[in-house]
Motif scaffolding. Structure first.
Motif, mmCIF file in Angstrom:
data_model
loop_
_atom_site.group_PDB
_atom_site.id
_atom_site.type_symbol
_atom_site.label_atom_id
_atom_site.label_comp_id
_atom_site.label_asym_id
_atom_site.label_seq_id
_atom_site.Cartn_x
_atom_site.Cartn_y
_atom_site.Cartn_z
ATOM 1 N N GLU A 62 0.794 -1.226 0.000
ATOM 2 C CA GLU A 62 0.000 0.000 0.000
ATOM 3 C C GLU A 62 0.832 1.284 0.000
ATOM 4 O OE1 GLU A 62 -3.638 0.184 2.281
ATOM 5 O OE2 GLU A 62 -3.368 -1.926 2.818
ATOM 6 N N PHE A 63 2.036 1.220 -0.558
ATOM 7 C CA PHE A 63 2.785 2.453 -0.773
ATOM 8 C C PHE A 63 3.701 2.272 -1.981
ATOM 9 C CE2 PHE A 63 5.959 0.165 1.652
ATOM 10 C CZ PHE A 63 7.153 0.538 1.060
ATOM 11 N N LEU A 64 4.018 3.387 -2.604
ATOM 12 C CA LEU A 64 4.963 3.437 -3.719
ATOM 13 C C LEU A 64 6.004 4.498 -3.399
ATOM 14 C CD1 LEU A 64 2.362 3.569 -6.630
ATOM 15 C CD2 LEU A 64 3.846 1.631 -6.096
ATOM 16 N N LEU A 65 7.258 4.187 -3.661
ATOM 17 C CA LEU A 65 8.331 5.169 -3.579
ATOM 18 C C LEU A 65 8.879 5.368 -4.976
ATOM 19 C CD1 LEU A 65 10.693 4.322 -0.569
ATOM 20 C CD2 LEU A 65 9.172 6.270 -0.801
ATOM 21 N N PHE A 66 9.009 6.611 -5.387
ATOM 22 C CA PHE A 66 9.617 6.953 -6.658
ATOM 23 C C PHE A 66 10.962 7.613 -6.355
ATOM 24 C CE2 PHE A 66 4.941 7.817 -7.590
ATOM 25 C CZ PHE A 66 4.697 6.522 -8.031
ATOM 26 N N VAL A 67 12.033 7.048 -6.885
ATOM 27 C CA VAL A 67 13.376 7.542 -6.581
ATOM 28 C C VAL A 67 14.047 7.981 -7.879
ATOM 29 C CG1 VAL A 67 15.593 7.009 -5.516
ATOM 30 C CG2 VAL A 67 13.497 5.910 -4.659
ATOM 31 N N PRO A 68 14.352 9.277 -8.010
ATOM 32 C CA PRO A 68 15.029 9.754 -9.211
ATOM 33 C C PRO A 68 16.398 9.093 -9.372
ATOM 34 C CG PRO A 68 14.248 11.596 -7.876
ATOM 35 C CD PRO A 68 14.069 10.361 -7.068
ATOM 36 N N GLU A 69 16.769 8.857 -10.608
ATOM 37 C CA GLU A 69 18.057 8.237 -10.908
ATOM 38 C C GLU A 69 19.208 9.008 -10.272
ATOM 39 O OE1 GLU A 69 20.528 6.757 -14.857
ATOM 40 O OE2 GLU A 69 18.578 7.703 -15.093
ATOM 41 N N SER A 70 19.106 10.336 -10.245
ATOM 42 C CA SER A 70 20.175 11.173 -9.692
ATOM 43 C C SER A 70 20.367 10.962 -8.189
ATOM 44 C CB SER A 70 19.888 12.650 -9.974
ATOM 45 O OG SER A 70 18.661 13.029 -9.358
ATOM 46 N N SER A 71 19.359 10.444 -7.491
ATOM 47 C CA SER A 71 19.460 10.205 -6.047
ATOM 48 C C SER A 71 19.918 8.792 -5.712
ATOM 49 C CB SER A 71 18.115 10.473 -5.371
ATOM 50 O OG SER A 71 17.777 11.836 -5.453
ATOM 51 N N MET A 72 19.859 7.879 -6.681
ATOM 52 C CA MET A 72 20.176 6.478 -6.400
ATOM 53 C C MET A 72 21.609 6.285 -5.922
ATOM 54 S SD MET A 72 17.629 4.569 -6.398
ATOM 55 C CE MET A 72 18.602 3.089 -6.137
ATOM 56 N N VAL A 73 22.551 7.075 -6.393
ATOM 57 C CA VAL A 73 23.945 6.937 -5.969
ATOM 58 C C VAL A 73 24.070 7.134 -4.462
ATOM 59 C CG1 VAL A 73 24.569 9.353 -6.410
ATOM 60 C CG2 VAL A 73 26.325 7.582 -6.478
ATOM 61 N N TYR A 74 23.212 7.962 -3.880
ATOM 62 C CA TYR A 74 23.237 8.231 -2.444
ATOM 63 C C TYR A 74 22.395 7.243 -1.636
ATOM 64 C CZ TYR A 74 24.862 12.746 -4.168
ATOM 65 O OH TYR A 74 25.562 13.737 -4.806
ATOM 66 N N LEU A 75 21.454 6.562 -2.305
ATOM 67 C CA LEU A 75 20.478 5.739 -1.588
ATOM 68 C C LEU A 75 20.673 4.239 -1.753
ATOM 69 C CD1 LEU A 75 17.320 7.891 -2.408
ATOM 70 C CD2 LEU A 75 18.694 7.902 -0.314
ATOM 71 N N LYS A 76 21.619 3.826 -2.577
ATOM 72 C CA LYS A 76 21.831 2.396 -2.802
ATOM 73 C C LYS A 76 22.172 1.705 -1.481
ATOM 74 C CE LYS A 76 24.183 -0.948 -5.565
ATOM 75 N NZ LYS A 76 24.961 -1.263 -6.692
ATOM 76 N N GLY A 77 21.401 0.680 -1.148
ATOM 77 C CA GLY A 77 21.638 -0.095 0.062
ATOM 78 C C GLY A 77 21.014 0.479 1.321
ATOM 79 N N ILE A 78 20.280 1.569 1.212
ATOM 80 C CA ILE A 78 19.696 2.216 2.387
ATOM 81 C C ILE A 78 18.572 1.367 2.983
ATOM 82 C CG2 ILE A 78 17.919 3.561 1.184
ATOM 83 C CD1 ILE A 78 18.667 5.927 3.028
ATOM 84 N N GLU A 79 18.443 1.425 4.293
ATOM 85 C CA GLU A 79 17.289 0.849 4.976
ATOM 86 C C GLU A 79 16.531 2.007 5.613
ATOM 87 O OE1 GLU A 79 16.695 -2.678 8.056
ATOM 88 O OE2 GLU A 79 17.363 -0.819 9.032
#
Length: 135
Positions: A62-79
């Motif tokens: 019941e949720f969706l997260l949209f993550v811009p490609e430009s932010s993925m370098v900072y968010l890879k592996g995040i919990e």
């Protein structure tokens, strides 16, 4: 996608969507990293009905997260987790890419990243705050 959302955080994200006029499971939250904050970079959210071109989509219960490609370098592996106690209620970002973070919990930095705002945080552990560790 290498982003983990705990069950507690998923419930919190659903509440964020509802409280901001969205429909869980239909309305998404755009999670992005922007320059600024106490430590140089900060997490931010915005409601969004559809992903933008290039967005990674994290589908949860019941949720969706949209993550811009430009932010993925900072968010890879995040919990992404959630805390709810007498001292604080909100999301907690356990980011393996962060070389330091502020006591506020929403600002962080990475090796070679931008500098933070001097004295920008009064929380313990943050720049300028009691117990500062020089983040």
């Amino acid at each position: 996608m290498d982003i983990k959302v705990t069950d507690r955080a998923a419930a919190f994200l659903r509440r964020m969507i509802l409280f901001n006029g969205g429909s869980p499971g239909k309305t998404g939250l755009r999670l992005f990293v922007k320059e600024g904050g106490c430590s140089g970079l900060s997490y931010d959210f915005a409601l969004s009905d559809t992903p933008l071109e290039g967005d990674e989509v994290v589908r949860g219960k019941e949720f969706l997260l949209f993550v811009p490609e430009s932010s993925m370098v900072y968010l890879k592996g995040i919990e992404i987790d959630s805390v709810d106690n007498l001292m604080q209620t909100g999301l907690v970002f356990n980011n393996p890419n962060a070389s330091g973070q502020c006591g506020c919990g929403t600002s962080f930095n990475v090796p070679g990243g931008p500098g933070g705002t001097p004295g920008g945080c009064s929380k313990p552990g943050g720049p300028g705050g009691e117990g500062s560790h020089g983040h």
